[in-house]
Design an enzyme around this catalytic site. Structure first.
Site, PDB file in Angstrom:
ATOM      1  N   GLY A  12      22.553 -71.030  39.917  1.00  0.00           N
ATOM      2  CA  GLY A  12      23.308 -70.766  38.452  1.00  0.00           C
ATOM      3  C   GLY A  12      23.886 -69.287  38.785  1.00  0.00           C
ATOM      4  CB  ALA A  13      26.964 -67.847  40.062  1.00  0.00           C
ATOM      5  CG  PHE A  15      25.770 -62.754  31.930  1.00  0.00           C
ATOM      6  CD1 PHE A  15      26.824 -61.812  32.138  1.00  0.00           C
ATOM      7  CD2 PHE A  15      26.242 -63.577  30.860  1.00  0.00           C
ATOM      8  CE1 PHE A  15      27.825 -61.555  31.590  1.00  0.00           C
ATOM      9  CE2 PHE A  15      27.508 -63.457  29.975  1.00  0.00           C
ATOM     10  CZ  PHE A  15      28.225 -62.409  30.568  1.00  0.00           C
ATOM     11  N   GLY A  17      22.139 -65.122  37.242  1.00  0.00           N
ATOM     12  CA  GLY A  17      22.142 -65.413  38.562  1.00  0.00           C
ATOM     13  C   GLY A  17      22.937 -64.319  39.355  1.00  0.00           C
ATOM     14  CG  ASP A  37      27.520 -71.750  38.308  1.00  0.00           C
ATOM     15  OD1 ASP A  37      26.799 -70.792  37.652  1.00  0.00           O
ATOM     16  OD2 ASP A  37      27.866 -72.505  37.562  1.00  0.00           O
ATOM     17  NE  ARG A  92      15.889 -66.796  23.461  1.00  0.00           N
ATOM     18  CZ  ARG A  92      14.998 -65.900  22.898  1.00  0.00           C
ATOM     19  NH1 ARG A  92      14.368 -66.101  21.770  1.00  0.00           N
ATOM     20  NH2 ARG A  92      14.345 -64.946  23.576  1.00  0.00           N
ATOM     21  CG  ASN A 105      18.468 -75.031  29.804  1.00  0.00           C
ATOM     22  OD1 ASN A 105      19.445 -75.210  29.732  1.00  0.00           O
ATOM     23  ND2 ASN A 105      17.913 -73.935  29.306  1.00  0.00           N
ATOM     24  CB  VAL A 128      14.621 -67.101  35.744  1.00  0.00           C
ATOM     25  CG1 VAL A 128      14.153 -66.495  36.598  1.00  0.00           C
ATOM     26  CG2 VAL A 128      16.077 -67.557  35.749  1.00  0.00           C
ATOM     27  CG  HIS A 185       9.168 -66.021  28.786  1.00  0.00           C
ATOM     28  ND1 HIS A 185       9.100 -64.712  28.793  1.00  0.00           N
ATOM     29  CD2 HIS A 185      10.670 -66.068  28.789  1.00  0.00           C
ATOM     30  CE1 HIS A 185      10.291 -64.214  28.834  1.00  0.00           C
ATOM     31  NE2 HIS A 185      11.170 -65.218  28.885  1.00  0.00           N
TER      32      HIS A 185
HETATM   33  N1  LIG Z   1      12.517 -66.065  32.211  1.00  0.00           N
HETATM   34  C1  LIG Z   1      13.120 -65.081  31.835  1.00  0.00           C
HETATM   35  O1  LIG Z   1      12.383 -64.135  31.498  1.00  0.00           O
HETATM   36  C2  LIG Z   1      14.532 -65.418  31.221  1.00  0.00           C
HETATM   37  C3  LIG Z   1      15.450 -64.102  30.768  1.00  0.00           C
HETATM   38  C4  LIG Z   1      16.573 -64.242  30.281  1.00  0.00           C
HETATM   39  C5  LIG Z   1      17.223 -65.328  30.555  1.00  0.00           C
HETATM   40  N2  LIG Z   1      16.687 -66.683  30.793  1.00  0.00           N
HETATM   41  C6  LIG Z   1      17.096 -67.951  31.170  1.00  0.00           C
HETATM   42  O2  LIG Z   1      17.960 -67.978  32.397  1.00  0.00           O
HETATM   43  C7  LIG Z   1      18.858 -68.832  31.938  1.00  0.00           C
HETATM   44  C8  LIG Z   1      20.392 -68.268  32.607  1.00  0.00           C
HETATM   45  O3  LIG Z   1      20.642 -67.295  31.747  1.00  0.00           O
HETATM   46  P1  LIG Z   1      22.233 -66.775  31.826  1.00  0.00           P
HETATM   47  O4  LIG Z   1      22.220 -65.496  30.899  1.00  0.00           O
HETATM   48  O5  LIG Z   1      22.495 -66.647  33.280  1.00  0.00           O
HETATM   49  O6  LIG Z   1      23.005 -67.834  31.294  1.00  0.00           O
HETATM   50  P2  LIG Z   1      24.743 -67.945  31.735  1.00  0.00           P
HETATM   51  O7  LIG Z   1      25.330 -69.146  30.804  1.00  0.00           O
HETATM   52  O8  LIG Z   1      25.242 -66.885  31.948  1.00  0.00           O
HETATM   53  O9  LIG Z   1      24.559 -68.761  33.170  1.00  0.00           O
HETATM   54  C9  LIG Z   1      23.970 -70.189  33.453  1.00  0.00           C
HETATM   55  C10 LIG Z   1      24.669 -70.680  34.667  1.00  0.00           C
HETATM   56  O10 LIG Z   1      24.223 -71.946  35.064  1.00  0.00           O
HETATM   57  C11 LIG Z   1      25.060 -72.722  35.568  1.00  0.00           C
HETATM   58  N3  LIG Z   1      24.635 -74.032  35.641  1.00  0.00           N
HETATM   59  C12 LIG Z   1      24.592 -75.063  34.693  1.00  0.00           C
HETATM   60  N4  LIG Z   1      24.123 -76.144  35.239  1.00  0.00           N
HETATM   61  C13 LIG Z   1      24.111 -75.850  36.506  1.00  0.00           C
HETATM   62  C14 LIG Z   1      23.610 -76.714  37.586  1.00  0.00           C
HETATM   63  N5  LIG Z   1      23.306 -77.977  37.580  1.00  0.00           N
HETATM   64  N6  LIG Z   1      23.577 -76.088  38.955  1.00  0.00           N
HETATM   65  C15 LIG Z   1      23.958 -74.735  39.095  1.00  0.00           C
HETATM   66  N7  LIG Z   1      24.341 -74.072  38.078  1.00  0.00           N
HETATM   67  C16 LIG Z   1      24.439 -74.401  36.903  1.00  0.00           C
HETATM   68  C17 LIG Z   1      26.214 -72.391  34.499  1.00  0.00           C
HETATM   69  O11 LIG Z   1      27.451 -72.934  34.860  1.00  0.00           O
HETATM   70  C18 LIG Z   1      26.306 -70.888  34.293  1.00  0.00           C
HETATM   71  O12 LIG Z   1      27.263 -70.372  35.217  1.00  0.00           O
HETATM   72  C19 LIG Z   1      18.824 -69.297  30.637  1.00  0.00           C
HETATM   73  O13 LIG Z   1      18.170 -70.377  30.433  1.00  0.00           O
HETATM   74  C20 LIG Z   1      18.102 -68.205  29.923  1.00  0.00           C
HETATM   75  O14 LIG Z   1      17.429 -68.895  28.885  1.00  0.00           O
HETATM   76  C21 LIG Z   1      15.317 -66.375  31.313  1.00  0.00           C
END
Ligand SMILES: NC(=O)c1ccc[n+]([C@@H]2O[C@H](COP(=O)([O-])OP(=O)(O)OC[C@H]3O[C@@H](n4cnc5c(N)ncnc54)[C@H](O)[C@@H]3O)[C@@H](O)[C@H]2O)c1
Length: 319
Positions: A12-13, A15, A17, A37, A92, A105, A128, A185
């Site tokens: 996942g690349a 924000f 990643g 990604d 979210r 997800n 994450v 969380h």
């Molecule tokens: N655990 C924590 O503390 C925490 C904190 C912040 C965000 N998050 C979670 O992290 C996740 C990512 O957040 P983000 O801000 O990077 O979102 P984002 O939308 O910027 O990035 C998500 C990326 O995942 C990619 N993706 C989707 N399906 C995929 C697959 N099968 N294989 C590879 N990549 C794929 C998308 O193309 C996208 O680039 C979200 O679920 C968010 O809720 C968790």
């Protein structure tokens, strides 16, 4: 010249990643950081961009990027990873809870975990994607990895938020503040005031109970507070810092004790659930869950959190 070793893949690349890949690369301790990604060209483009920052920032870790497909295309490039961080999935939007992301997800994370496991059977998996506790349980099930090799990121971030809240309220350096959160969380996060201190003094000695309660509530709502301000997407600077530290503890086999979402098997009288607890982290993942003395009300809150996430985890892990 520091020794570099190991391969870490960030799935996942977006924000989360891409900032994680940057932090890992700038540590300059890994041989390779692999970014993936499903968006054509994005991981390779970000990898090239990060590599071009190497002469300026002064690191030698090589970053690579590969576009993957749902049927497993591209995953061969991730083969032999020592650590895989799973950030794939939707974040979210304002007003959404983490649980609102569950269905979409779960589908993404299940597929990712299966593909990763095929190519890196000995990796440590750090999850994450949200909802975190459920996605961690699902990743273990889909990968079929031993439970100690799958854990999730929440506690480092939630604890950092709690620490920042205390430090800014008191106007003291963050380095003088110690805090801790356990549990889930989400709504049943368990901030642990008895483990919190400021310059070695118990938190209760430096602020009144009403202020502590207010900061606990703000910590529990920490992610939503950022989401509400950003309007689109969720936090990523502090979250990426948190997971990068965890990956570092694995690759350095450091034995650092950090709050993570780990499989709990009898500790605190709780069994059979992924839950936020402190754990010693090394090359094989979780070496052991570390129990500490909790007050009666903190222990009750932790057990309550365990039952809440147990029910939700059963929803995603029951076929
Ligand atoms: N655990 C924590 O503390 C925490 C904190 C912040 C965000 N998050 C979670 O992290 C996740 C990512 O957040 P983000 O801000 O990077 O979102 P984002 O939308 O910027 O990035 C998500 C990326 O995942 C990619 N993706 C989707 N399906 C995929 C697959 N099968 N294989 C590879 N990549 C794929 C998308 O193309 C996208 O680039 C979200 O679920 C968010 O809720 C968790």
């Amino acid at each position: 010249m520091p020794e570099r070793h190991g391969k870490v893949t960030v799935v996942g690349a977006g924000f989360y990643g891409s900032t994680t890949a940057q932090r890992l690369a700038e540590y300059d301790i890994f041989e390779t950081v692999m970014l993936t990604d499903i968006i054509e060209g994005r991981p390779a483009g970000l990898a090239l961009d990060l590599n071009q920052s190497r002469p300026i920032e002064g690191f030698e870790t090589e970053v690579a990027g590969v576009t993957t497909t749902d049927d497993g295309g591209g995953y061969e490039e991730t083969a032999g990873s020592d650590v895989v961080i799973i950030t794939a999935g939707l974040p979210r939007k304002p007003g959404m809870s983490r649980m609102d992301l569950l269905e979409v997800n779960a589908k993404i994370v299940r597929g990712v975990a299966e593909n990763v496991a095929k190519h890196s059977p000995n990796a440590v998996l750090i999850v994450v994607s949200n909802p975190l506790d459920e996605m961690t349980a699902l990743t273990q099930l889909a990968s079929q990895f031993p439970k100690e090799r799958v854990f999730g990121q929440a506690g480092v971030l939630d604890t950092a938020r709690f620490t920042n809240n205390v430090a800014t309220t008191l106007g003291v350096p963050v380095s003088s503040v110690q805090t801790l959160t356990l549990g889930s969380h989400g709504d049943t996060m368990v901030p642990v005031p008895s483990a919190c201190s400021v310059s070695g003094k118990p938190l209760a000695d430096v602020m009144d109970q009403a202020t502590i309660d207010e900061l606990v509530a703000r910590t529990r709502n920490g992610g939503a507070e950022v989401v509400a301000l950003l309007k689109t997407g969720s936090a990523y600077f502090a979250p990426s810092a948190a997971v990068a530290r965890m990956a570092r503890a694995v690759i350095e086999d450091s034995g650092a004790v950090i709050p993570v979402c780990a499989w709990v098997d009898g500790e605190y009288g709780i069994s059979g659930v992924y839950l936020g607890v402190e754990a010693e982290i090394g090359a094989g993942g979780v070496r052991r869950v570390v129990e500490r003395d909790l007050t009666e009300s903190e222990l009750a809150a932790l057990r309550e959190a365990a039952e809440a996430v147990r029910a939700k985890q059963a929803d995603v892990t029951t076929p």
